[in-house]
Design a protein around this motif. Structure first.
Motif, PDB file in Angstrom:
ATOM      1  N   SER A  71       0.831  -1.203   0.000  1.00 15.26           N
ATOM      2  CA  SER A  71       0.000   0.000   0.000  1.00 15.26           C
ATOM      3  C   SER A  71       0.866   1.254   0.000  1.00 15.26           C
ATOM      4  O   SER A  71       0.617   2.204  -0.758  1.00 15.26           O
ATOM      5  CB  SER A  71      -0.923   0.003   1.225  1.00 15.26           C
ATOM      6  N   LEU A  72       1.901   1.276   0.829  1.00 13.56           N
ATOM      7  CA  LEU A  72       2.790   2.435   0.879  1.00 13.56           C
ATOM      8  C   LEU A  72       3.545   2.616  -0.432  1.00 13.56           C
ATOM      9  O   LEU A  72       3.701   3.736  -0.933  1.00 13.56           O
ATOM     10  CB  LEU A  72       3.784   2.282   2.028  1.00 13.56           C
ATOM     11  N   ARG A  73       4.024   1.525  -1.002  1.00 11.61           N
ATOM     12  CA  ARG A  73       4.846   1.616  -2.209  1.00 11.61           C
ATOM     13  C   ARG A  73       4.063   2.039  -3.441  1.00 11.61           C
ATOM     14  O   ARG A  73       4.650   2.490  -4.426  1.00 11.61           O
ATOM     15  CB  ARG A  73       5.535   0.268  -2.454  1.00 11.61           C
ATOM     16  N   ARG A  74       2.750   1.897  -3.400  1.00 11.52           N
ATOM     17  CA  ARG A  74       1.940   2.359  -4.532  1.00 11.52           C
ATOM     18  C   ARG A  74       2.053   3.867  -4.723  1.00 11.52           C
ATOM     19  O   ARG A  74       1.935   4.372  -5.840  1.00 11.52           O
ATOM     20  CB  ARG A  74       0.464   1.989  -4.326  1.00 11.52           C
ATOM     21  N   THR A  75       2.268   4.584  -3.639  1.00 13.52           N
ATOM     22  CA  THR A  75       2.193   6.045  -3.695  1.00 13.52           C
ATOM     23  C   THR A  75       3.427   6.765  -3.170  1.00 13.52           C
ATOM     24  O   THR A  75       3.538   7.979  -3.332  1.00 13.52           O
ATOM     25  CB  THR A  75       0.976   6.529  -2.883  1.00 13.52           C
ATOM     26  N   HIS A  76       4.356   6.048  -2.521  1.00 10.78           N
ATOM     27  CA  HIS A  76       5.478   6.699  -1.861  1.00 10.78           C
ATOM     28  C   HIS A  76       6.779   5.929  -2.063  1.00 10.78           C
ATOM     29  O   HIS A  76       6.759   4.714  -2.280  1.00 10.78           O
ATOM     30  CB  HIS A  76       5.225   6.804  -0.348  1.00 10.78           C
ATOM     31  N   GLU A  77       7.883   6.651  -1.965  1.00 11.22           N
ATOM     32  CA  GLU A  77       9.169   5.987  -1.798  1.00 11.22           C
ATOM     33  C   GLU A  77       9.287   5.650  -0.314  1.00 11.22           C
ATOM     34  O   GLU A  77       9.043   6.504   0.543  1.00 11.22           O
ATOM     35  CB  GLU A  77      10.322   6.883  -2.234  1.00 11.22           C
TER      36      GLU A  77
END
Length: 496
Positions: free
Chosen positions: A413-419
């Motif tokens: 979930s985090l990697r979809r939108t953030h480094e």
């Protein structure tokens, strides 16, 4: 029109292999002849000259400007200079520094803000009467002004990104935020100075980051003063260095609130349009606190100040204390305000049913729930100890989430939108996860953290964060962290 132009594109093709040296020479002298329009006739055209200027010039020839922008040069231009590059370094192409996104919105390479040696400066010129030369303008900001400051002065919303030229830039969270007019971080916070700080026995029951100490009034006055000195240093770093607006309160022994300096647990604020439009009106939320002396932090005088800021909706969850259900604000909520995703570590202070209710009533798209444990095998009491989310970068201790499916879901979930910067359990213990992105006085994102956390990050991890923020702002609050069990993020309640 939002566009780049380059004199190199008009150069004749050099077809033979023997012309390679000539092409390299042409690239050195001409590739920097670029112009970038920010789409408003009142904003000077950004320009690279054909050869590197070694400072501002009293005047420029119209012909030199035409070489970069064509036969119809504008009335005003702003020349971009790499003032901190050595004599033998080529000028950076403008397309690596700035990229227009739309009306009054521009992507800027984060290095221009986070690394002083990469800053660019600008000089502004006006077409002189007669139209043959451009004259250097007079007045503040006309000579050697910081490029980002120039953009902000002309009402541009600046989105810091690692790579301005990236093909997928339009889908990057900072760009999405700019287009939707949603902010992940705020320039305004509420803080409570620890004027009656002391070890909180009630909170220590499930906060393994706390270490016992004397109470104020019972031999603990020296502790209170030490914590206040640290807190004053943090306040100075935020207000005087970073330019953050702080609404500052204090507390007394009579309030019975030893942990009052952690106000983010009992309220949060949310502007209209947050969560990809899910938040439909300005909202103030009050939260149910597990410890009675923490519930007492919801002081009427502070609530009245918050109400005066004009929130049209008040969502009061504090009534759940009567049902022994707790949900401690942005201690347990780590919020992706741009993409509408909320992350919650389920614990004694984060009831799952209340997490689901909050997600639904606040108009958020997704709840990512999980359980995490610390080095000692104890439940992590607040989500914001093990993770943080900025506009373009996230910090998380994935190792603290023992369930493989929960851990994978969290990371994906985090990697979809953030480094993502992954931290270890030991780094979580040093409160590396307890960071908060704020807007500095220039409207740029900065990451606030304690000096203990800053030192515990590796240089590579700090380098990744600086790809997305203008600065890493830190101050030593070791005593507050050791006795209070919370870091810098815990002391900051954002005001949107």
């Amino acid at each position: 029109m939002l566009a780049y132009s380059s004199a190199l594109s008009a150069a004749p093709a050099l077809a033979t292999a023997g012309s390679c040296r000539a092409l390299r020479a042409l690239s050195t002298s001409v590739a920097s002849m670029e112009a970038v329009s920010l789409g408003d006739s009142d904003i000077p055209l950004l320009l690279r000259l054909s050869s590197r200027p070694w400072g501002a010039s009293a005047s420029l020839s119209k012909a030199e400007v035409q070489a970069a922008v064509g036969p119809s040069p504008p009335k005003r231009i702003t020349v971009v200079r790499d003032a901190f590059a050595s004599f033998d370094q080529p000028q950076r192409p403008l397309k690596q520094l700035v990229r227009p996104l739309g009306p009054f919105s521009v992507a800027v390479a984060a290095a221009l803000a986070s690394q002083p040696e990469h800053r660019a400066v600008v000089d502004t010129y006006s077409l002189a009467p007669g139209g043959d030369t451009y004259q250097l303008e007079e007045g503040p900001g006309s000579v050697a002004a910081d490029l980002i400051t120039f953009l902000r002065r002309h009402k541009q919303r600046v989105s810091l990104v690692p790579d301005v030229a990236a093909a997928d830039l339009q889908g990057a969270t900072p760009v999405v935020a700019a287009k939707k007019g949603v902010r992940q971080s705020s320039n305004e916070v509420l803080m409570v100075a620890p004027t009656a700080f002391g070890f909180n026995e009630q909170a220590a029951q499930d906060n393994s980051f706390m270490h016992a100490a004397a109470k104020p009034g019972e031999g603990g006055n020296a502790l209170t003063r030490q914590v206040l000195r640290e807190f004053a240093g943090l306040h100075h770093a935020l207000t005087q260095v970073a330019g953050v607006k702080v609404n500052l309160f204090e507390h007394n022994l009579s309030h019975g609130t030893p942990d009052a300096c952690f106000p983010n647990n009992w309220f949060s604020t949310h502007p209209k349009g947050e969560a990809a439009g899910g938040v439909t009106e300005p909202t103030l939320v009050f939260y149910p606190m597990k410890c009675p002396n923490r519930a007492a932090e919801r002081r009427e005088d502070i609530k009245k100040v918050l109400a005066a800021k004009g929130y049209s909706r008040v969502y009061d969850m504090s009534v759940e204390e009567d049902n022994k259900k707790y949900f401690e604000g942005t201690g347990v909520l780590v919020i992706d305000r741009v993409n509408g995703v909320v992350y919650v570590d389920i614990s004694e202070r984060a009831d799952r049913s209340l997490a689901e209710e909050w997600t639904h009533k606040m108009g958020y798209k997704e709840l990512v729930a999980f359980r995490s444990t610390d080095l000692r095998g104890k439940s992590v009491y607040h989500t914001n100890v093990m993770m943080a989310i900025g506009t373009g970068v996230a910090i998380v201790c994935a190792d603290s989430v023992k369930d493989p499916k929960e851990r994978q879901h969290l990371l994906s979930s985090l990697r979809r939108t953030h480094e993502v910067v992954e931290i270890s359990l030991a780094q979580m213990d040093a409160l590396c996860g307890n960071a908060l992105e704020l807007e500095d006085g220039r409207g740029l994102p900065v990451m606030a953290m304690s000096t203990q956390a800053y030192n515990a990050f590796t240089e590579d991890q700090r380098r990744v964060m600086r790809r997305h923020v203008a600065d890493l702002v830190h101050a030593p609050i070791d005593t507050l962290e050791r006795v209070g069990g919370g870091g810098v993020r815990c002391t900051l309640a954002e005001i949107f």
